[in-house]
Design a protein around this motif. Structure first.
Motif, PDB file in Angstrom:
ATOM      1  N   SER A  99      60.548  75.768 -10.250  1.00 38.82           N
ATOM      2  CA  SER A  99      61.978  75.462 -10.085  1.00 38.82           C
ATOM      3  C   SER A  99      62.225  74.797  -8.736  1.00 38.82           C
ATOM      4  CB  SER A  99      62.807  76.746 -10.219  1.00 38.82           C
ATOM      5  OG  SER A  99      62.373  77.717  -9.290  1.00 38.82           O
ATOM      6  N   ASP A 100      61.429  75.154  -7.718  1.00 34.69           N
ATOM      7  CA  ASP A 100      61.584  74.517  -6.413  1.00 34.69           C
ATOM      8  C   ASP A 100      61.235  73.035  -6.474  1.00 34.69           C
ATOM      9  OD1 ASP A 100      62.312  76.939  -5.427  1.00 34.69           O
ATOM     10  OD2 ASP A 100      60.512  77.279  -4.237  1.00 34.69           O
ATOM     11  N   LEU A 101      60.168  72.709  -7.181  1.00 36.99           N
ATOM     12  CA  LEU A 101      59.793  71.302  -7.329  1.00 36.99           C
ATOM     13  C   LEU A 101      60.848  70.550  -8.120  1.00 36.99           C
ATOM     14  CD1 LEU A 101      57.990  68.865  -7.138  1.00 36.99           C
ATOM     15  CD2 LEU A 101      56.533  69.829  -8.933  1.00 36.99           C
ATOM     16  N   ALA A 102      61.353  71.167  -9.183  1.00 38.56           N
ATOM     17  CA  ALA A 102      62.407  70.517  -9.970  1.00 38.56           C
ATOM     18  C   ALA A 102      63.637  70.254  -9.115  1.00 38.56           C
ATOM     19  CB  ALA A 102      62.769  71.391 -11.172  1.00 38.56           C
ATOM     20  N   ALA A 103      63.972  71.196  -8.240  1.00 36.75           N
ATOM     21  CA  ALA A 103      65.122  71.008  -7.355  1.00 36.75           C
ATOM     22  C   ALA A 103      64.861  69.900  -6.346  1.00 36.75           C
ATOM     23  CB  ALA A 103      65.442  72.318  -6.640  1.00 36.75           C
ATOM     24  N   ALA A 104      63.648  69.869  -5.795  1.00 43.97           N
ATOM     25  CA  ALA A 104      63.309  68.836  -4.817  1.00 43.97           C
ATOM     26  C   ALA A 104      63.322  67.448  -5.449  1.00 43.97           C
ATOM     27  CB  ALA A 104      61.932  69.127  -4.220  1.00 43.97           C
ATOM     28  N   ALA A 105      62.983  67.364  -6.733  1.00 44.79           N
ATOM     29  CA  ALA A 105      62.888  66.074  -7.405  1.00 44.79           C
ATOM     30  C   ALA A 105      64.240  65.422  -7.646  1.00 44.79           C
ATOM     31  CB  ALA A 105      62.156  66.243  -8.736  1.00 44.79           C
ATOM     32  N   LYS A 106      65.288  66.205  -7.635  1.00 41.46           N
ATOM     33  CA  LYS A 106      66.599  65.656  -7.999  1.00 41.46           C
ATOM     34  C   LYS A 106      67.088  64.599  -7.028  1.00 41.46           C
ATOM     35  CE  LYS A 106      67.917  69.761 -10.605  1.00 41.46           C
ATOM     36  NZ  LYS A 106      68.777  70.952 -10.697  1.00 41.46           N
ATOM     37  N   ASP A 107      66.673  64.670  -5.776  1.00 40.05           N
ATOM     38  CA  ASP A 107      67.080  63.671  -4.785  1.00 40.05           C
ATOM     39  C   ASP A 107      65.939  62.734  -4.397  1.00 40.05           C
ATOM     40  OD1 ASP A 107      69.730  64.586  -4.560  1.00 40.05           O
ATOM     41  OD2 ASP A 107      69.102  66.188  -3.200  1.00 40.05           O
ATOM     42  N   ALA A 108      64.834  62.809  -5.110  1.00 42.06           N
ATOM     43  CA  ALA A 108      63.675  61.989  -4.769  1.00 42.06           C
ATOM     44  C   ALA A 108      63.751  60.628  -5.448  1.00 42.06           C
ATOM     45  CB  ALA A 108      62.388  62.699  -5.178  1.00 42.06           C
ATOM     46  N   ASP A 109      63.302  59.598  -4.747  1.00 38.99           N
ATOM     47  CA  ASP A 109      63.237  58.263  -5.334  1.00 38.99           C
ATOM     48  C   ASP A 109      61.839  57.669  -5.223  1.00 38.99           C
ATOM     49  OD1 ASP A 109      63.413  58.061  -2.617  1.00 38.99           O
ATOM     50  OD2 ASP A 109      64.975  56.536  -2.578  1.00 38.99           O
ATOM     51  N   LEU A 110      60.862  58.497  -4.831  1.00 37.49           N
ATOM     52  CA  LEU A 110      59.468  58.057  -4.800  1.00 37.49           C
ATOM     53  C   LEU A 110      58.561  59.251  -5.091  1.00 37.49           C
ATOM     54  CD1 LEU A 110      57.187  56.001  -4.183  1.00 37.49           C
ATOM     55  CD2 LEU A 110      57.334  56.720  -1.773  1.00 37.49           C
ATOM     56  N   ILE A 111      57.600  59.028  -5.979  1.00 39.54           N
ATOM     57  CA  ILE A 111      56.587  60.023  -6.289  1.00 39.54           C
ATOM     58  C   ILE A 111      55.227  59.411  -5.958  1.00 39.54           C
ATOM     59  CG2 ILE A 111      55.443  61.346  -8.115  1.00 39.54           C
ATOM     60  CD1 ILE A 111      58.084  61.207  -9.661  1.00 39.54           C
ATOM     61  N   ILE A 112      54.389  60.163  -5.246  1.00 41.58           N
ATOM     62  CA  ILE A 112      53.015  59.736  -5.011  1.00 41.58           C
ATOM     63  C   ILE A 112      52.101  60.804  -5.599  1.00 41.58           C
ATOM     64  CG2 ILE A 112      51.251  59.170  -3.305  1.00 41.58           C
ATOM     65  CD1 ILE A 112      53.409  58.163  -1.468  1.00 41.58           C
ATOM     66  N   LEU A 113      51.341  60.421  -6.604  1.00 36.38           N
ATOM     67  CA  LEU A 113      50.367  61.307  -7.249  1.00 36.38           C
ATOM     68  C   LEU A 113      48.989  60.937  -6.744  1.00 36.38           C
ATOM     69  CD1 LEU A 113      51.770  61.130 -10.876  1.00 36.38           C
ATOM     70  CD2 LEU A 113      51.765  63.181  -9.464  1.00 36.38           C
ATOM     71  N   GLU A 114      48.304  61.894  -6.126  1.00 31.98           N
ATOM     72  CA  GLU A 114      47.010  61.598  -5.522  1.00 31.98           C
ATOM     73  C   GLU A 114      45.916  62.427  -6.173  1.00 31.98           C
ATOM     74  OE1 GLU A 114      44.096  62.497  -1.918  1.00 31.98           O
ATOM     75  OE2 GLU A 114      45.797  63.774  -2.458  1.00 31.98           O
ATOM     76  N   GLY A 115      44.769  61.797  -6.390  1.00 32.22           N
ATOM     77  CA  GLY A 115      43.600  62.506  -6.883  1.00 32.22           C
ATOM     78  C   GLY A 115      43.348  62.307  -8.363  1.00 32.22           C
ATOM     79  N   MET A 116      42.104  62.519  -8.776  1.00 34.82           N
ATOM     80  CA  MET A 116      41.731  62.305 -10.177  1.00 34.82           C
ATOM     81  C   MET A 116      42.514  63.211 -11.120  1.00 34.82           C
ATOM     82  SD  MET A 116      37.814  61.272 -10.879  1.00 34.82           S
ATOM     83  CE  MET A 116      37.188  62.938 -10.859  1.00 34.82           C
ATOM     84  N   GLY A 117      42.658  64.491 -10.743  1.00 36.43           N
ATOM     85  CA  GLY A 117      43.277  65.437 -11.658  1.00 36.43           C
ATOM     86  C   GLY A 117      44.716  65.108 -11.978  1.00 36.43           C
ATOM     87  N   ARG A 118      45.504  64.776 -10.960  1.00 40.07           N
ATOM     88  CA  ARG A 118      46.941  64.581 -11.139  1.00 40.07           C
ATOM     89  C   ARG A 118      47.333  63.139 -11.416  1.00 40.07           C
ATOM     90  NH1 ARG A 118      45.330  68.003  -7.619  1.00 40.07           N
ATOM     91  NH2 ARG A 118      46.000  70.181  -7.732  1.00 40.07           N
ATOM     92  N   ALA A 119      46.460  62.195 -11.037  1.00 42.88           N
ATOM     93  CA  ALA A 119      46.811  60.783 -11.213  1.00 42.88           C
ATOM     94  C   ALA A 119      45.976  60.071 -12.267  1.00 42.88           C
ATOM     95  CB  ALA A 119      46.670  60.038  -9.882  1.00 42.88           C
TER      96      ALA A 119
END
Length: 914
Positions: free
Chosen positions: A850-870
């Motif tokens: 829920s914390d990540l979902a809350a943080a995402a509401k005002d985000a305008d850039l996502i950086i996914l790093e690494g084989m597992g997540r990207a």
């Protein structure tokens, strides 16, 4: 005494509140657990339980009020704190489905941890606008729903099991019994024949009263819950192939529920609580077992099913070809191998019962009953115009041939327009529905939460010994380990399916019933563990949730499946060594390590034989399964010491790197930062190629070597597009991003020398930065618990990081109230850390914290790093905001299939907002 089959458990992170004081200690208040039964039951045996040992307890009716619940505390703990402003009682639930043939038991066990007070997390919550107000804090009640079955004729064993775990006393340790008043009265809800028939026995042996629940209500409630709560609950089964069906909740109703127990009930379900029994038949599971027992002398239902695996019904059934001299009856569409009359050959042959093979009798009987149930169900579906038909009940119990016969009947009679669907929790509909009958006490709120499915092996029941709190006895845990040390992969040997062969009713093809030993244990049910996690939400920045598929690698290709199974198997010895070393190399750790290796190998063997056993299978699921299996054998963080060592080495050279970066031009610095992220991503203990590199130099030497080789163009290279968004072109400077979410990967150089300097660059430009890390350890991935200390150490050498970390509440000793706006650094953009809600090298963005979902509401850039997540996951994911995917490919096969490249090729994929 017979040992029951205790199935994999449905694990619930439920909630516990403070206990209320009873108004009068001498006034009995019922303690409620739940039971549902079928129409009849049979058999009783004496059980040596002393009536004098029964304990009574005053207490209020159990309730679970999750309204306005909120997570608080540190997710690195096994059980985080949950705020429940409206909760006041303990809850304990037991539910039984007492049928004429089988007893299905679902019970809830629990374990607690104390709440923690995490100042850092509180400050991050305030920054993200998550406030808990004046709510009280209660410890979470971590628990599991266990599935167990007994033959009704052995009800004595069931009662012994309940007593041994004190389930009729809410799992209370027997040593506390002397503290309880004697007027305690436990009430078990019950319905159906078994609940009536055995009411006196439950009262006599356990001192509990049976308060009946309606059986149909429970069946429907259980089915509705499963179909709504579990993504891969329903599936089709044709010619041995299982395919999962995603059910749109808005299109679920109406459906026909066919429950095959001792008899068969067909229920038309129009909504929650809206249903009617429209038909049924007395020819069901009890018929199969009863006739089978008389004809074959089998002593158990599973033994009878096992016989059918080796049978040939053509020796007993009269086929169309037997009547027409081996010819088809083409005029009416019947092939020569169509069954004209079940057991029909026994009429004309001069044979006695002992002249027929029990295997052939069992198969013929199974076909006869399955075909008839399928046909009657189809006719009722036509009668009411229903397109969705679900089959449940313990007659099916994951038996491939049974499902195939029903499926083929539907396909034949509907001319391919309808499909029979089955439920993975098939046999437990009634028991689970009885458990769900506590919705009037607040359990309906379960439906509002995310359910995360896990597949532990589970500790076995060890007989009539009283263990104290469920799952809390050391002897039981030791026997759990020994099960794998002694038996290895034999514990879940799957049933192989043979190719299609003989034909069945109406001329359609059915598979030959050949194969190994039938699984009579829990694995045949494909029942996992459901964690109820009130803190998980859908990531709000996904462009299209319905189109989102986290897994990039399709394991439906058997060659692909075998390859990745081989990779995981080859990595297993090294992982075991690291896990044992992380626990000090003790004898206990070695036993658990060996047990883990055997258990995970058993998982792999099971899935290799039946890839859909645990639901739709992707590479991310396999990697997560490995981590869950480690945790099940109490290996919390196998790479703990390695991560600490690499963090220290990387932090030692960070100041020099930052000085070097500050001396560069803006454009050169941005390129160097991206090169640095890609170069540092080589440190991955999950990749065999990278593990080998550790023998070629120190951490810093390997990092420098990797960085020197970061020459463009990369295999996927969108850097120029990303640079234009960051720096603009010409004199036009673009506005900085408001908030960037940086999904970090590995500890050590990866996060310290790669992602932290990149985060610093965004902070320099006025962009808020949220570092997103695992809630639980996985390989050498950094966790949200570890990141604040890493940031604090890095901040000692960098004012940008120090001010941002203070503003984000990461430096506890220097923490200030940034909301007052009166301090020097209150204008600094914050650097924050949130957990992602998972403990895997990959991430499924349908279930994040829920914390990540809350943080995402005002985000305008996502950086996914690494084989597992990207790469393994989210490579094809589309987002509502800008997205940058950065990774070094550390597997040759993945490089070839995904980017048509080679090992150590790099991906810099930038995708502007959809």
């Amino acid at each position: 005494m017979a040992t029951p089959t205790e199935d994999p458990v449905l694990e619930i992170d439920g909630i516990k509140g403070e206990e209320e004081e009873t108004e009068e200690n001498n006034k009995p208040i019922d303690k409620v657990v739940g039971v549902v039964g079928e129409e009849s039951g049979q058999g009783e045996r004496d059980m040596a339980l002393s009536a004098g040992s029964l304990i009574h307890r005053s207490g209020s009716r159990p309730q679970l009020d999750l309204s306005k619940a909120a997570i608080q505390g540190n997710f690195e703990e096994r059980n985080p704190t949950i705020l429940l402003p409206n909760q006041s009682d303990d809850i304990f639930h037991l539910a039984l489905d007492i049928g004429g043939s089988l007893i299905k038991l679902v019970y809830f066990s629990r374990h607690e941890d104390e709440a923690s007070n995490d100042k850092r997390k509180k400050t991050v919550k305030e920054r993200l606008g998550i406030s808990n107000g004046n709510r009280r804090s209660y410890p979470i009640l971590g628990g599991r729903l266990h599935f167990v079955k007994f033959e009704t004729s052995k009800i004595n064993d069931c009662l012994d099991f309940i007593y041994s775990k004190q389930l009729h006393h809410g799992g209370m340790d027997s040593r506390w019994h002397s503290e309880l008043p004697v007027d305690y009265n436990a009430v078990i809800k019950a319905t159906g024949g078994g609940a009536y028939k055995y009411a006196d026995l439950f009262k006599e042996r356990l001192g509990v009263s049976l308060d009946k629940e309606d059986e149909m209500n429970c069946l429907v409630a259980g089915a509705n819950f499963l179909l709504k709560a579990i993504r891969h609950e329903a599936f089709t089964h044709v010619e041995g192939q299982k395919e999962f069906v995603q059910i749109d909740h808005n299109e679920l109703f109406p459906y026909l529920l066919v429950n095959i127990g001792s008899g068969v009930s067909m229920i038309k379900v129009d909504g929650d609580g809206k249903f009617q029994r429209v038909s049924g038949t007395n020819v069901g599971g009890g018929t199969y077992w009863g006739l089978g027992k008389l004809l074959t002398k089998c002593k158990s239902f599973d033994e009878l099913l096992e016989l059918s695996q080796k049978g040939d019904n053509r020796t007993i059934d009269m086929l169309v070809g037997d009547i027409y001299g081996g010819m088809d009856y083409a005029k009416i569409g019947l092939s020569a191998s169509t069954i004209a009359s079940s057991f029909g050959k026994a009429i004309s042959e001069n044979k006695e019962l002992e002249d027929y093979r029990p295997e052939d009798i069992s198969l013929s009987l199974l076909r006869m009953i399955s075909y008839n149930i399928g046909q009657i169900s189809y006719l009722n579906a036509i009668r009411f115009g229903i397109k969705r038909i679900f089959f449940g009940g313990f007659f099916i119990r994951g038996h491939a041939y049974t499902m195939d016969t029903i499926s083929f009947a539907f396909h034949f009679w509907s001319k391919g327009e309808m499909q029979a669907m089955f439920l993975r929790h098939e046999g437990f509909l009634g028991a689970l529905g009885a458990f769900m009958s506590y919705e009037k006490h607040g359990l309906d709120v379960l439906m509002a939460h995310q359910l995360v499915e896990r597949f532990p092996m589970g500790a076995p029941y060890t007989g009539g010994k009283i263990h104290g709190p469920p799952l809390g006895d050391l002897n039981e845990k030791i026997s759990w380990m020994e099960k794998f040390v002694q038996k290895g992969t034999e514990i879940t040997a799957p049933v192989p399916m043979a190719p299609p062969g003989t034909t069945g009713l109406g001329g359609f093809e059915v598979p030959l019933s050949k194969g190994g030993i039938l699984r009579s244990d829990a694995s045949a049910l494909n029942v996992g563990v459901l964690h109820l996690v009130p803190s998980l939400e859908v990531f709000p920045l996904l462009a299209d949730l319905k189109m989102y598929e986290p897994n990039t690698i399709d394991l439906s290709d058997h060659n692909e499946l075998e390859y990745w199974f081989t990779v995981l198997s080859e990595h297993l010895p090294d992982l075991v060594d690291k896990a044992v070393a992380s626990e000090g190399g003790t004898d206990d750790a070695k036993i658990r390590g060996d047990a883990f290796a055997r258990a995970f190998s058993a998982h792999l063997a099971r899935l290799l034989e039946e890839p859909a056993a645990y639901g739709k299978l992707g590479l991310a699921n396999l990697l997560e399964l490995r981590e869950e299996c480690l945790r099940e054998f109490q290996f919390v963080d196998a790479y703990r010491s390695i991560k600490q060592r690499e963090n220290e080495a990387s932090l030692a050279v960070l100041p020099d790197l930052l000085m070097e970066l500050d001396s560069m031009s803006e454009e050169r610095r941005l390129l160097t930062l991206i090169e640095g992220v890609l170069a540092a991503n080589i440190f991955d203990w999950g990749a065999r190629a990278c593990v080998d590199l550790y023998h070629k130099g120190t951490i810093i030497e390997i990092y420098r070597m990797s960085r020197n080789k970061m020459q463009r163009p990369w295999r996927v290279d969108d850097f120029d597009v990303f640079k234009e968004r960051m720096l603009g072109s010409g004199d036009k400077k673009p506005a900085p991003h408001r908030r960037a979410l940086l999904f970090v990967d590995n500890a050590g150089a990866d996060v310290v020398l790669g992602m932290l300097p990149l985060a610093r660059e965004f902070l320099r430009r006025g962009t808020e930065v949220v570092l997103v890390a695992n809630s639980l350890p996985a390989l050498n991935d950094v966790t949200a618990m570890e990141l604040p200390d890493i940031v604090a150490e890095a901040a000692k050498h960098c004012d940008i990081l120090r001010r941002a970390a203070e503003a984000g509440g990461l430096l506890v000793d220097a923490m200030i109230n940034t909301l007052d706006g009166c301090k020097e650094n209150s204008c600094s953009v914050p650097l924050m850390v949130v957990e992602n809600g998972c403990g895997s090298p990959c991430i499924d963005l349908r279930q994040v914290s829920s914390d990540l979902a809350a943080a995402a509401k005002d985000a305008d850039l996502i950086i996914l790093e690494g084989m597992g997540r990207a790469l393994h996951t989210n490579f094809n994911a589309q987002f509502k905001c800008d997205a940058l995917k950065l990774a070094m490919v550390k597997n040759q096969r993945l490089a070839e299939k995904l980017i048509n490249g080679n090992i150590y090729d790099c991906v810099c994929r930038y995708e502007p907002a959809s």
